[in-house]
Design an enzyme around this catalytic site. Structure first.
Site, mmCIF file in Angstrom:
data_model
loop_
_atom_site.group_PDB
_atom_site.id
_atom_site.type_symbol
_atom_site.label_atom_id
_atom_site.label_comp_id
_atom_site.label_asym_id
_atom_site.label_seq_id
_atom_site.Cartn_x
_atom_site.Cartn_y
_atom_site.Cartn_z
ATOM 1 N N SER A 11 4.202 -1.374 -4.729
ATOM 2 C CA SER A 11 4.381 -0.243 -5.482
ATOM 3 C C SER A 11 3.660 0.224 -6.900
ATOM 4 O O SER A 11 2.221 0.050 -5.930
ATOM 5 C CB SER A 11 5.665 -0.807 -6.667
ATOM 6 O OG SER A 11 6.098 -0.154 -7.529
ATOM 7 N N TYR A 62 -1.409 -5.484 -23.399
ATOM 8 C CA TYR A 62 -1.336 -4.609 -22.025
ATOM 9 C C TYR A 62 -3.086 -4.379 -22.524
ATOM 10 O O TYR A 62 -3.584 -4.597 -21.765
ATOM 11 C CB TYR A 62 -1.029 -3.534 -22.087
ATOM 12 C CG TYR A 62 -0.653 -2.875 -20.113
ATOM 13 C CD1 TYR A 62 -0.538 -3.180 -19.386
ATOM 14 C CD2 TYR A 62 -1.301 -1.520 -20.723
ATOM 15 C CE1 TYR A 62 -0.478 -2.176 -18.399
ATOM 16 C CE2 TYR A 62 -1.525 -0.713 -19.509
ATOM 17 C CZ TYR A 62 -1.514 -1.584 -18.049
ATOM 18 O OH TYR A 62 -1.478 -0.228 -17.075
HETATM 19 N N1 LIG Z 1 0.801 3.969 -13.697
HETATM 20 C C1 LIG Z 1 0.108 3.814 -14.437
HETATM 21 O O1 LIG Z 1 0.181 5.004 -15.254
HETATM 22 C C2 LIG Z 1 -0.854 3.231 -15.039
HETATM 23 C C3 LIG Z 1 -1.701 3.950 -15.789
HETATM 24 C C4 LIG Z 1 -3.238 3.169 -15.590
HETATM 25 C C5 LIG Z 1 -2.997 1.639 -14.966
HETATM 26 N N2 LIG Z 1 -2.251 1.229 -14.366
HETATM 27 C C6 LIG Z 1 -2.366 -0.393 -13.271
HETATM 28 O O2 LIG Z 1 -2.548 0.195 -12.119
HETATM 29 C C7 LIG Z 1 -2.100 -1.205 -11.429
HETATM 30 C C8 LIG Z 1 -0.774 -0.573 -11.032
HETATM 31 O O3 LIG Z 1 0.276 0.337 -11.764
HETATM 32 P P1 LIG Z 1 1.892 0.751 -10.752
HETATM 33 O O4 LIG Z 1 1.375 1.351 -11.667
HETATM 34 O O5 LIG Z 1 1.609 0.993 -9.615
HETATM 35 O O6 LIG Z 1 2.358 -0.469 -11.573
HETATM 36 P P2 LIG Z 1 3.973 -0.577 -10.228
HETATM 37 O O7 LIG Z 1 5.270 -1.318 -11.627
HETATM 38 O O8 LIG Z 1 4.731 0.588 -9.432
HETATM 39 O O9 LIG Z 1 2.858 -1.499 -9.336
HETATM 40 C C9 LIG Z 1 2.061 -2.955 -9.516
HETATM 41 C C10 LIG Z 1 2.551 -3.812 -8.945
HETATM 42 O O10 LIG Z 1 2.192 -4.520 -8.899
HETATM 43 C C11 LIG Z 1 3.476 -5.886 -8.683
HETATM 44 N N3 LIG Z 1 3.322 -7.460 -9.367
HETATM 45 C C12 LIG Z 1 3.745 -7.594 -10.777
HETATM 46 N N4 LIG Z 1 3.386 -9.349 -11.299
HETATM 47 C C13 LIG Z 1 2.505 -9.401 -10.187
HETATM 48 C C14 LIG Z 1 2.384 -11.026 -9.753
HETATM 49 N N5 LIG Z 1 2.777 -11.618 -11.003
HETATM 50 N N6 LIG Z 1 2.107 -10.963 -8.655
HETATM 51 C C15 LIG Z 1 2.039 -10.334 -7.923
HETATM 52 N N7 LIG Z 1 2.377 -9.500 -8.047
HETATM 53 C C16 LIG Z 1 2.700 -8.523 -9.305
HETATM 54 C C17 LIG Z 1 4.154 -5.755 -8.917
HETATM 55 O O11 LIG Z 1 5.534 -6.032 -8.043
HETATM 56 C C18 LIG Z 1 4.158 -4.531 -7.719
HETATM 57 O O12 LIG Z 1 4.213 -4.409 -6.969
HETATM 58 C C19 LIG Z 1 -1.690 -1.908 -12.383
HETATM 59 O O13 LIG Z 1 -2.330 -2.602 -12.811
HETATM 60 C C20 LIG Z 1 -1.460 -1.020 -14.064
HETATM 61 O O14 LIG Z 1 -1.727 -1.691 -15.274
HETATM 62 C C21 LIG Z 1 -1.621 1.737 -14.038
#
Ligand SMILES: NC(=O)c1ccc[n+]([C@@H]2O[C@H](COP(=O)([O-])OP(=O)(O)OC[C@H]3O[C@@H](n4cnc5c(N)ncnc54)[C@H](O)[C@@H]3O)[C@@H](O)[C@H]2O)c1
Length: 255
Positions: free
Chosen positions: A15, A168
């Site tokens: 994702s 977080y």
């Molecule tokens: N989107 C943003 O605005 C943003 C900003 C800063 C940091 N991030 C970080 O970027 C990374 C990706 O985020 P995203 O926005 O793509 O989120 P998302 O929710 O689209 O993707 C996160 C993925 O992690 C997987 N996941 C969650 N728990 C899990 C577990 N226990 N074991 C295995 N897989 C697991 C989910 O199934 C998902 O596919 C994350 O670490 C998030 O904290 C995102």
């Protein structure tokens, strides 16, 4: 280090930012193993991109040492002689599940169980995957004249750098803090460690933010596109002088 004809593992590859990273790596000629708890979305992506280039070894919780170890071995077996040279650690959660009480303005403080849930997945889960992949990377033959053997790219957040969100933000501060110690410990093996700290990006995780929606960036005045994250990942892989640093990818936003 080059991208094409090399194998990378992307955690959270089903994702959002991880998914786009898988797509961009495959578009650039890489092979990718996905580690993710979401089997349905992971399998759909494998089908979309072609199982010749992408492998999903089954649902994996990054907090499980056994599941991660087994998944990495299965990915290695699937791609055989293609060298595993790097990992992008995108798995993560923003909020604890609603059945764990205590979070948010209506409650006093993030509860210990909520804090533990987020730190377990985001920080310990990230390190779990890093540690097991590093054991393989250090055995690689040198990939270039510098003796490079691999690269680890983690994902923090500006909340971790700017001091926002107890559970977080603290988990993401931990990931940022890991960057240089990891680079120092892996340097003798020719393995680099880099961290991306994104501001808000358009991904499904933002739908779990409730009323904590992030403002637009300073400039450009919008949220990031996942392709802009994946482009940065590719740059970090291919630029050997980038090591031990945290890159803010936030359009100038401070939280
Ligand atoms: N989107 C943003 O605005 C943003 C900003 C800063 C940091 N991030 C970080 O970027 C990374 C990706 O985020 P995203 O926005 O793509 O989120 P998302 O929710 O689209 O993707 C996160 C993925 O992690 C997987 N996941 C969650 N728990 C899990 C577990 N226990 N074991 C295995 N897989 C697991 C989910 O199934 C998902 O596919 C994350 O670490 C998030 O904290 C995102």
């Amino acid at each position: 280090m080059k991208v094409e004809n090399n194998l990378f593992i992307v955690s959270g590859g089903a994702s959002g930012l991880g998914r786009q990273t898988v797509c961009s790596l495959v578009n650039k000629g890489a092979y990718v193993g996905i580690i993710d708890i979401n089997a349905e979305a992971s399998l759909a992506l494998v089908e979309q991109l072609d199982e010749k280039y992408v492998h999903f070894p089954g649902s994996v919780d990054v907090t499980s040492e056994e599941q991660v170890e087994q998944a990495i071995q299965e990915i290695k077996i699937k791609f055989q002689i293609i060298p595993l040279v790097g990992a992008v650690l995108c798995s993560g959660v923003l909020m604890p599940p609603s059945h764990i009480e205590g979070y948010g303005p209506k409650s006093q403080l993030t509860s210990y169980q909520q804090f533990k849930h987020i730190v377990d997945i985001n920080l310990l889960g990230t390190y779990n995957v890093i540690q097991k992949i590093s054991n393989i990377l250090i055995q690689n033959q040198p990939l270039n004249e510098d003796g490079e053997r691999g690269v680890i790219i983690t994902v923090s957040s500006i909340t971790g750098l700017d001091g926002s969100l107890v559970g977080y933000g603290t988990s993401k501060a931990g990931i940022a803090g890991l960057t240089l110690p990891l680079a120092r410990e892996l340097a003798i093996f020719g393995i680099r460690s880099m961290c991306i700290a994104p501001g808000p990006f358009e991904t499904p995780i933002s739908t779990t933010a409730g009323d904590m929606k992030a403002p637009p960036c300073l400039f450009p005045s919008r949220h990031g596109h996942p392709t802009e994250f994946a482009d940065t990942v590719i740059h970090l892989i291919t630029s050997s002088m980038l090591n031990g640093s945290i890159i803010r990818l936030d359009g100038g936003l401070r939280i």
